[in-house]
Design a protein around this motif. Structure first.
Motif, PDB file in Angstrom:
ATOM      1  N   UNK A  82       0.859  -1.211   0.000  1.00  0.00           N
ATOM      2  CA  UNK A  82       0.000   0.000   0.000  1.00  0.00           C
ATOM      3  C   UNK A  82       0.872   1.229   0.000  1.00  0.00           C
ATOM      4  N   UNK A  83       1.027   1.701  -1.026  1.00  0.00           N
ATOM      5  CA  UNK A  83       1.989   2.777  -1.157  1.00  0.00           C
ATOM      6  C   UNK A  83       1.396   4.175  -0.994  1.00  0.00           C
ATOM      7  N   UNK A  84       0.108   4.296  -1.110  1.00  0.00           N
ATOM      8  CA  UNK A  84      -0.496   5.630  -1.063  1.00  0.00           C
ATOM      9  C   UNK A  84      -1.093   5.911   0.309  1.00  0.00           C
ATOM     10  N   UNK A  85      -0.259   6.466   1.209  1.00  0.00           N
ATOM     11  CA  UNK A  85      -0.751   6.800   2.531  1.00  0.00           C
ATOM     12  C   UNK A  85      -0.438   5.717   3.547  1.00  0.00           C
ATOM     13  N   UNK A  86      -0.806   5.978   4.789  1.00  0.00           N
ATOM     14  CA  UNK A  86      -0.488   5.101   5.901  1.00  0.00           C
ATOM     15  C   UNK A  86      -1.352   3.845   5.887  1.00  0.00           C
ATOM     16  N   UNK A  87      -0.716   2.710   6.151  1.00  0.00           N
ATOM     17  CA  UNK A  87      -1.431   1.450   6.315  1.00  0.00           C
ATOM     18  C   UNK A  87      -1.395   1.091   7.789  1.00  0.00           C
ATOM     19  N   UNK A  88      -2.552   0.894   8.377  1.00  0.00           N
ATOM     20  CA  UNK A  88      -2.643   0.415   9.751  1.00  0.00           C
ATOM     21  C   UNK A  88      -3.905  -0.415   9.858  1.00  0.00           C
ATOM     22  N   UNK A  89      -3.730  -1.734   9.873  1.00  0.00           N
ATOM     23  CA  UNK A  89      -4.854  -2.658   9.989  1.00  0.00           C
ATOM     24  C   UNK A  89      -4.713  -3.408  11.301  1.00  0.00           C
ATOM     25  N   UNK A  90      -5.800  -3.533  12.045  1.00  0.00           N
ATOM     26  CA  UNK A  90      -5.735  -4.158  13.358  1.00  0.00           C
ATOM     27  C   UNK A  90      -6.975  -5.002  13.614  1.00  0.00           C
ATOM     28  N   UNK A  91      -6.857  -5.943  14.539  1.00  0.00           N
ATOM     29  CA  UNK A  91      -8.012  -6.716  14.973  1.00  0.00           C
ATOM     30  C   UNK A  91      -8.888  -5.843  15.864  1.00  0.00           C
ATOM     31  N   UNK A  92     -10.110  -6.288  16.109  1.00  0.00           N
ATOM     32  CA  UNK A  92     -11.069  -5.457  16.845  1.00  0.00           C
ATOM     33  C   UNK A  92     -10.614  -5.146  18.269  1.00  0.00           C
ATOM     34  N   UNK A  93      -9.816  -6.034  18.866  1.00  0.00           N
ATOM     35  CA  UNK A  93      -9.339  -5.787  20.228  1.00  0.00           C
ATOM     36  C   UNK A  93      -8.055  -4.968  20.269  1.00  0.00           C
ATOM     37  N   UNK A  94      -7.490  -4.651  19.113  1.00  0.00           N
ATOM     38  CA  UNK A  94      -6.289  -3.827  19.051  1.00  0.00           C
ATOM     39  C   UNK A  94      -5.003  -4.533  19.401  1.00  0.00           C
ATOM     40  N   UNK A  95      -5.035  -5.840  19.593  1.00  0.00           N
ATOM     41  CA  UNK A  95      -3.839  -6.558  20.035  1.00  0.00           C
ATOM     42  C   UNK A  95      -2.933  -6.993  18.883  1.00  0.00           C
ATOM     43  N   UNK A  96      -3.466  -7.075  17.686  1.00  0.00           N
ATOM     44  CA  UNK A  96      -2.702  -7.589  16.546  1.00  0.00           C
ATOM     45  C   UNK A  96      -2.832  -6.602  15.393  1.00  0.00           C
ATOM     46  N   UNK A  97      -1.704  -6.212  14.827  1.00  0.00           N
ATOM     47  CA  UNK A  97      -1.752  -5.156  13.808  1.00  0.00           C
ATOM     48  C   UNK A  97      -0.693  -5.373  12.743  1.00  0.00           C
ATOM     49  N   UNK A  98      -0.990  -4.845  11.561  1.00  0.00           N
ATOM     50  CA  UNK A  98      -0.072  -4.788  10.421  1.00  0.00           C
ATOM     51  C   UNK A  98      -0.011  -3.333   9.992  1.00  0.00           C
ATOM     52  N   UNK A  99       1.197  -2.786   9.851  1.00  0.00           N
ATOM     53  CA  UNK A  99       1.317  -1.369   9.514  1.00  0.00           C
ATOM     54  C   UNK A  99       2.584  -1.115   8.723  1.00  0.00           C
ATOM     55  N   UNK A 100       2.566  -0.033   7.948  1.00  0.00           N
ATOM     56  CA  UNK A 100       3.783   0.383   7.254  1.00  0.00           C
ATOM     57  C   UNK A 100       4.514   1.496   8.010  1.00  0.00           C
ATOM     58  N   UNK A 101       4.093   1.755   9.236  1.00  0.00           N
ATOM     59  CA  UNK A 101       4.701   2.786  10.060  1.00  0.00           C
ATOM     60  C   UNK A 101       5.621   2.162  11.111  1.00  0.00           C
ATOM     61  N   UNK A 102       6.582   2.931  11.661  1.00  0.00           N
ATOM     62  CA  UNK A 102       7.456   2.394  12.711  1.00  0.00           C
ATOM     63  C   UNK A 102       6.656   1.835  13.879  1.00  0.00           C
ATOM     64  N   UNK A 103       7.145   0.736  14.448  1.00  0.00           N
ATOM     65  CA  UNK A 103       6.441   0.060  15.532  1.00  0.00           C
ATOM     66  C   UNK A 103       6.794   0.678  16.883  1.00  0.00           C
ATOM     67  N   UNK A 104       5.846   0.649  17.801  1.00  0.00           N
ATOM     68  CA  UNK A 104       6.005   1.254  19.125  1.00  0.00           C
ATOM     69  C   UNK A 104       5.977   0.160  20.182  1.00  0.00           C
ATOM     70  N   UNK A 105       7.152  -0.211  20.688  1.00  0.00           N
ATOM     71  CA  UNK A 105       7.249  -1.315  21.632  1.00  0.00           C
ATOM     72  C   UNK A 105       6.575  -0.999  22.965  1.00  0.00           C
ATOM     73  N   UNK A 106       6.786   0.196  23.475  1.00  0.00           N
ATOM     74  CA  UNK A 106       6.214   0.558  24.769  1.00  0.00           C
ATOM     75  C   UNK A 106       4.686   0.537  24.723  1.00  0.00           C
ATOM     76  N   UNK A 107       4.122   1.026  23.651  1.00  0.00           N
ATOM     77  CA  UNK A 107       2.671   1.043  23.511  1.00  0.00           C
ATOM     78  C   UNK A 107       2.118  -0.372  23.436  1.00  0.00           C
ATOM     79  N   UNK A 108       2.822  -1.259  22.693  1.00  0.00           N
ATOM     80  CA  UNK A 108       2.352  -2.631  22.573  1.00  0.00           C
ATOM     81  C   UNK A 108       2.436  -3.358  23.915  1.00  0.00           C
ATOM     82  N   UNK A 109       3.525  -3.148  24.643  1.00  0.00           N
ATOM     83  CA  UNK A 109       3.672  -3.793  25.945  1.00  0.00           C
ATOM     84  C   UNK A 109       2.540  -3.402  26.886  1.00  0.00           C
TER      85      UNK A 109
END
Length: 237
Positions: A82-109
């Motif tokens: 997905x080259x046009x704009x930010x990609x951020x896809x997640x499950x309904x509970x927010x625990x599992x995600x696929x993104x083209x943006x840098x990952x945030x370890x502290x937020x995930x923890x």
């Protein structure tokens, strides 16, 4: 019967498209027969097709699985371990995600911490420069996003059932530079021994079953990792 087939990674490059419109004359059509027909229609891609698995409605399908006109069909090359704009896809509970943006370890923890858990771990997979004598400059990741999210969620459920652990996973796609994180797995459990076990299981299972592919970009060119390995060798149903 007309079906549309989604393609990924090196297979998509060889055929020259991320999807195929295919007219199948054999009814009923099985997953195994579809691979035979595609190999005959695209002989240059036949070795890659033969090493791949069919996914039907976002689930890996045995060769005798029936494909209908309404099936969502994908041809899955061996996963890398997905080259046009930010990609951020997640499950309904927010625990599992696929993104083209840098990952945030502290937020995930923070999503897995529990007042009754005395241990937590972050596994962070990063791009390394040297693999043997080969110098990598970056990695490029591609995913079959809906199925990848489903498989990440399956891993989390198994972790919960086996170790009474909380689990969250984020995977990056697109270009990932040196020392940047491509995957982060957050685990929390009541005790440290099970935390280590659950974290190790999660990353190994991810490498086996989640349809994410990586392309190694280096000084001499670029190639898809594991593109010559049979999918059945890496994906365990």
């Amino acid at each position: 019967m007309h079906i549309t087939i989604r393609l990924f990674a090196g297979l998509a490059e060889t055929i020259g498209s991320s999807s195929l419109s295919f007219q199948a004359t054999e009814i009923p059509l099985t997953a195994g027969k579809l691979k035979e027909l595609l190999s005959a229609s695209y002989p240059n891609a036949a070795p890659q097709i033969g090493a791949s698995l069919i996914a039907i409605d976002q689930e890996y399908a045995p060769d005798d699985s029936i494909i209908t006109a309404s099936s969502e069909v994908a041809l899955i090359p061996p996963v890398s371990g997905g080259e046009n704009g930010t990609i951020y896809e997640t499950t309904s509970d927010g625990l599992y995600s696929i993104t083209d943006q840098p990952l945030n370890a502290e937020k995930l923890l923070d999503t897995v911490l529990d007042i009754n858990h005395g241990a937590s771990l972050l596994f962070i997979g990063t791009t390394r420069e040297m693999t043997g004598e080969q110098r990598t400059t970056a990695l490029h990741y591609e995913a079959y996003i809906p199925m990848a999210l489903s498989k990440l969620e399956e891993i989390g459920k198994e972790v919960k059932n086996r170790w009474n652990a909380n689990c969250a996973i984020s995977h990056r796609i697109g270009l990932v530079g040196l020392k940047e994180a491509s995957v982060i797995i957050a685990i929390s459990t009541p005790h440290r021994d099970t935390c280590y076990e659950a974290s190790r299981f999660a990353i190994e299972r991810l490498k086996q079953t989640v349809p994410v592919w990586k392309k190694d970009i280096n000084e001499s060119g670029q190639h898809w990792v594991n593109s010559d390995q049979k999918a059945s060798d890496t994906i365990h149903k």
